[in-house]
Design a protein around this motif. Sequence first.
Motif, PDB file in Angstrom:
ATOM      1  N   LEU A  30      24.306  75.237  58.575  1.00 39.00           N
ATOM      2  CA  LEU A  30      25.331  76.268  58.503  1.00 39.00           C
ATOM      3  C   LEU A  30      25.731  76.520  57.052  1.00 39.00           C
ATOM      4  CD1 LEU A  30      27.616  75.511  61.580  1.00 39.00           C
ATOM      5  CD2 LEU A  30      25.560  76.923  61.413  1.00 39.00           C
ATOM      6  N   GLU A  31      26.220  77.721  56.790  1.00 40.21           N
ATOM      7  CA  GLU A  31      26.533  78.138  55.414  1.00 40.21           C
ATOM      8  C   GLU A  31      27.899  77.679  54.955  1.00 40.21           C
ATOM      9  OE1 GLU A  31      28.564  81.340  52.791  1.00 40.21           O
ATOM     10  OE2 GLU A  31      28.871  80.982  54.925  1.00 40.21           O
ATOM     11  N   SER A  32      28.862  77.554  55.888  1.00 43.27           N
ATOM     12  CA  SER A  32      30.243  77.298  55.469  1.00 43.27           C
ATOM     13  C   SER A  32      31.024  76.616  56.570  1.00 43.27           C
ATOM     14  CB  SER A  32      30.937  78.617  55.074  1.00 43.27           C
ATOM     15  OG  SER A  32      30.772  79.601  56.075  1.00 43.27           O
ATOM     16  N   VAL A  33      32.098  75.915  56.157  1.00 44.91           N
ATOM     17  CA  VAL A  33      33.061  75.331  57.088  1.00 44.91           C
ATOM     18  C   VAL A  33      34.441  75.864  56.717  1.00 44.91           C
ATOM     19  CG1 VAL A  33      31.713  73.259  57.578  1.00 44.91           C
ATOM     20  CG2 VAL A  33      33.327  73.244  55.668  1.00 44.91           C
ATOM     21  N   TRP A  34      35.304  76.063  57.728  1.00 50.23           N
ATOM     22  CA  TRP A  34      36.566  76.759  57.539  1.00 50.23           C
ATOM     23  C   TRP A  34      37.695  76.013  58.228  1.00 50.23           C
ATOM     24  CZ3 TRP A  34      36.638  81.633  54.996  1.00 50.23           C
ATOM     25  CH2 TRP A  34      35.369  82.107  54.637  1.00 50.23           C
ATOM     26  N   VAL A  35      38.890  76.171  57.688  1.00 50.32           N
ATOM     27  CA  VAL A  35      40.069  75.574  58.317  1.00 50.32           C
ATOM     28  C   VAL A  35      41.186  76.612  58.373  1.00 50.32           C
ATOM     29  CG1 VAL A  35      39.475  73.268  57.495  1.00 50.32           C
ATOM     30  CG2 VAL A  35      41.067  74.670  56.167  1.00 50.32           C
ATOM     31  N   GLY A  36      41.988  76.531  59.439  1.00 47.16           N
ATOM     32  CA  GLY A  36      43.197  77.328  59.519  1.00 47.16           C
ATOM     33  C   GLY A  36      44.308  76.691  58.702  1.00 47.16           C
ATOM     34  N   ASP A  37      45.429  77.389  58.609  1.00 49.59           N
ATOM     35  CA  ASP A  37      46.513  76.940  57.726  1.00 49.59           C
ATOM     36  C   ASP A  37      47.850  77.289  58.370  1.00 49.59           C
ATOM     37  OD1 ASP A  37      47.709  76.012  55.246  1.00 49.59           O
ATOM     38  OD2 ASP A  37      48.042  78.118  54.738  1.00 49.59           O
ATOM     39  N   HIS A  38      48.566  76.273  58.813  1.00 51.33           N
ATOM     40  CA  HIS A  38      49.904  76.477  59.368  1.00 51.33           C
ATOM     41  C   HIS A  38      50.786  75.309  58.951  1.00 51.33           C
ATOM     42  CE1 HIS A  38      48.598  79.769  61.921  1.00 51.33           C
ATOM     43  NE2 HIS A  38      47.582  79.026  62.326  1.00 51.33           N
ATOM     44  N   LEU A  39      52.049  75.578  58.713  1.00 47.77           N
ATOM     45  CA  LEU A  39      53.010  74.502  58.518  1.00 47.77           C
ATOM     46  C   LEU A  39      53.454  73.979  59.875  1.00 47.77           C
ATOM     47  CD1 LEU A  39      54.703  72.806  56.581  1.00 47.77           C
ATOM     48  CD2 LEU A  39      56.465  74.601  56.657  1.00 47.77           C
ATOM     49  N   ILE A  40      53.830  74.895  60.760  1.00 48.85           N
ATOM     50  CA  ILE A  40      54.212  74.541  62.130  1.00 48.85           C
ATOM     51  C   ILE A  40      53.461  75.495  63.055  1.00 48.85           C
ATOM     52  CG2 ILE A  40      56.099  74.332  63.795  1.00 48.85           C
ATOM     53  CD1 ILE A  40      57.998  73.964  61.394  1.00 48.85           C
ATOM     54  N   ALA A  41      52.494  74.962  63.793  1.00 47.06           N
ATOM     55  CA  ALA A  41      51.690  75.791  64.688  1.00 47.06           C
ATOM     56  C   ALA A  41      52.146  75.622  66.127  1.00 47.06           C
ATOM     57  CB  ALA A  41      50.217  75.410  64.564  1.00 47.06           C
ATOM     58  N   LYS A  42      51.995  76.672  66.898  1.00 50.86           N
ATOM     59  CA  LYS A  42      52.390  76.646  68.301  1.00 50.86           C
ATOM     60  C   LYS A  42      51.431  75.800  69.120  1.00 50.86           C
ATOM     61  CE  LYS A  42      52.697  79.729  72.307  1.00 50.86           C
ATOM     62  NZ  LYS A  42      52.451  81.104  72.795  1.00 50.86           N
ATOM     63  N   ASP A  43      51.969  74.812  69.821  1.00 56.55           N
ATOM     64  CA  ASP A  43      51.228  74.047  70.839  1.00 56.55           C
ATOM     65  C   ASP A  43      50.052  73.241  70.321  1.00 56.55           C
ATOM     66  OD1 ASP A  43      52.959  75.147  72.696  1.00 56.55           O
ATOM     67  OD2 ASP A  43      51.619  76.818  73.169  1.00 56.55           O
ATOM     68  N   ARG A  44      50.001  72.961  69.011  1.00 59.27           N
ATOM     69  CA  ARG A  44      48.889  72.132  68.541  1.00 59.27           C
ATOM     70  C   ARG A  44      49.252  71.474  67.209  1.00 59.27           C
ATOM     71  NH1 ARG A  44      44.508  76.768  66.920  1.00 59.27           N
ATOM     72  NH2 ARG A  44      45.693  77.993  68.404  1.00 59.27           N
ATOM     73  N   PRO A  45      48.686  70.301  66.937  1.00 62.58           N
ATOM     74  CA  PRO A  45      48.913  69.674  65.627  1.00 62.58           C
ATOM     75  C   PRO A  45      48.002  70.298  64.573  1.00 62.58           C
ATOM     76  CG  PRO A  45      47.529  68.267  66.971  1.00 62.58           C
ATOM     77  CD  PRO A  45      47.891  69.445  67.827  1.00 62.58           C
ATOM     78  N   PHE A  46      48.471  70.319  63.337  1.00 58.26           N
ATOM     79  CA  PHE A  46      47.681  70.869  62.235  1.00 58.26           C
ATOM     80  C   PHE A  46      47.844  69.992  61.012  1.00 58.26           C
ATOM     81  CE2 PHE A  46      45.390  74.849  61.637  1.00 58.26           C
ATOM     82  CZ  PHE A  46      45.375  75.377  62.919  1.00 58.26           C
ATOM     83  N   LEU A  47      46.735  69.457  60.506  1.00 57.64           N
ATOM     84  CA  LEU A  47      46.764  68.780  59.215  1.00 57.64           C
ATOM     85  C   LEU A  47      46.737  69.808  58.093  1.00 57.64           C
ATOM     86  CD1 LEU A  47      44.286  65.781  59.672  1.00 57.64           C
ATOM     87  CD2 LEU A  47      46.778  65.763  59.819  1.00 57.64           C
ATOM     88  N   ASP A  48      47.156  69.400  56.913  1.00 54.07           N
ATOM     89  CA  ASP A  48      47.189  70.290  55.750  1.00 54.07           C
ATOM     90  C   ASP A  48      45.792  70.832  55.448  1.00 54.07           C
ATOM     91  OD1 ASP A  48      48.588  71.240  53.166  1.00 54.07           O
ATOM     92  OD2 ASP A  48      46.805  70.174  52.458  1.00 54.07           O
ATOM     93  N   SER A  49      45.720  72.132  55.216  1.00 49.98           N
ATOM     94  CA  SER A  49      44.420  72.785  55.027  1.00 49.98           C
ATOM     95  C   SER A  49      43.727  72.346  53.741  1.00 49.98           C
ATOM     96  CB  SER A  49      44.584  74.301  55.033  1.00 49.98           C
ATOM     97  OG  SER A  49      45.484  74.717  54.025  1.00 49.98           O
ATOM     98  N   THR A  50      44.467  72.189  52.654  1.00 47.41           N
ATOM     99  CA  THR A  50      43.820  71.834  51.395  1.00 47.41           C
ATOM    100  C   THR A  50      43.238  70.423  51.449  1.00 47.41           C
ATOM    101  OG1 THR A  50      45.953  71.141  50.472  1.00 47.41           O
ATOM    102  CG2 THR A  50      45.255  73.372  50.013  1.00 47.41           C
TER     103      THR A  50
END
Length: 293
Positions: A30-50
Amino acid sequence: MKVGVNLPSAGVGQAAGVAAHAKHAEDVGLESVWVGDHLIAKDRPFLDSTLRLATAAAVTERVRIGFGVMILALRPVAWAAKQVASLQHLSGDRVLLGVGAGGSVHGDAGWRAVGVPYGERGARTDAALELLPGLVMGETTKVAGEEVTLSPGATMPPVVIGGGPATLRRAARFGDEWYPAFSEPAQVAEGARRLAELAAEYGRPAPRLTVGVSVGLGDVPAERIDAQVRGLTDYGMTEDEARGALVTGSPEQAAERFGLLAEAGAHRVIAMPFLDDPMRQTELLGEVAALLA
C-alpha cells in the motif's frame, strides 16, 4: 491509482496495534497509512494522531503517513506547525497533511474543552492555513502579533483539504489535493470540474483528488453492511447514498470500483475498513493495489 488505508483509531486491537498495522500495510504494497484526529470522538476512543503517525513512521521506510484529517483549528497554529515539521523530520518527508474544520457528528465537546468556539472553526482553519507553510518551513512568521521562527524548519508537506462540496473553495485556495469521503464516481467528477474552476480564480493549478471509501472486502454478512449504512447516515447521507458509497466484494470488484474513481479524477483512494479484521482487510487491499498497478 494509489491505495492507502486507515490505521486503528484507538491504536490497539485484538490482532495488532498501530505499529504492526503500519508495517503490514507497507509489506503488502500500500502507498500510505492514515489516521483520524479528534480530541473527543463520539462513541469511540481516539489516541493522538501525531503520536500514531510517529509510531507508524518509526516502523516503516517507504509508506507515506497521512492525517485524515488534522482538525487544525483545535490547536494553536504554531504548535500544529511544530508537530508537522517534527513528523517530516522523523519520517523522512513522508507526511501527507490532511486538514479539516471538523464536522457536527462528534459534537462540540472537544471545542469547548480547548476554548475554541465551534462556530468559528471554519474561519480559524483558513487563518491557520495562511500561516502554516511559513511556520513549518522555519520562516519568520507573525502569529498573534509576535514574530515566530520555528527550528528546525522542514519541507512543507502536501496539503490535502478534507470535506464535501462545501470545502471546495478552501481546497482551491490552499490545497494541493481535495479529499472527499464516501463519494461515488459521479460526485467525484463533478467536484473535480468545480474545483478546477475555483482554482483558476485563485490563479492556482487544479488540486488533485484523494477519495475516502468505506471498505469491507471478502464475505460480509448483510447485517454488517446494514449496520455500516446506518453509521454512515450519521454523516448526513441518505440510506441510498450510504449504500452506494460502500465498497464490498472481492479484490477484483474493489479494483473495478477504484478504477471508476480514477476515471472520475481521483489519483488515490483511502480505504476505511469497517470490519473487525483490519489486518486481513489490509492484505486484501494489497491485492487491489497490485491489480491497479
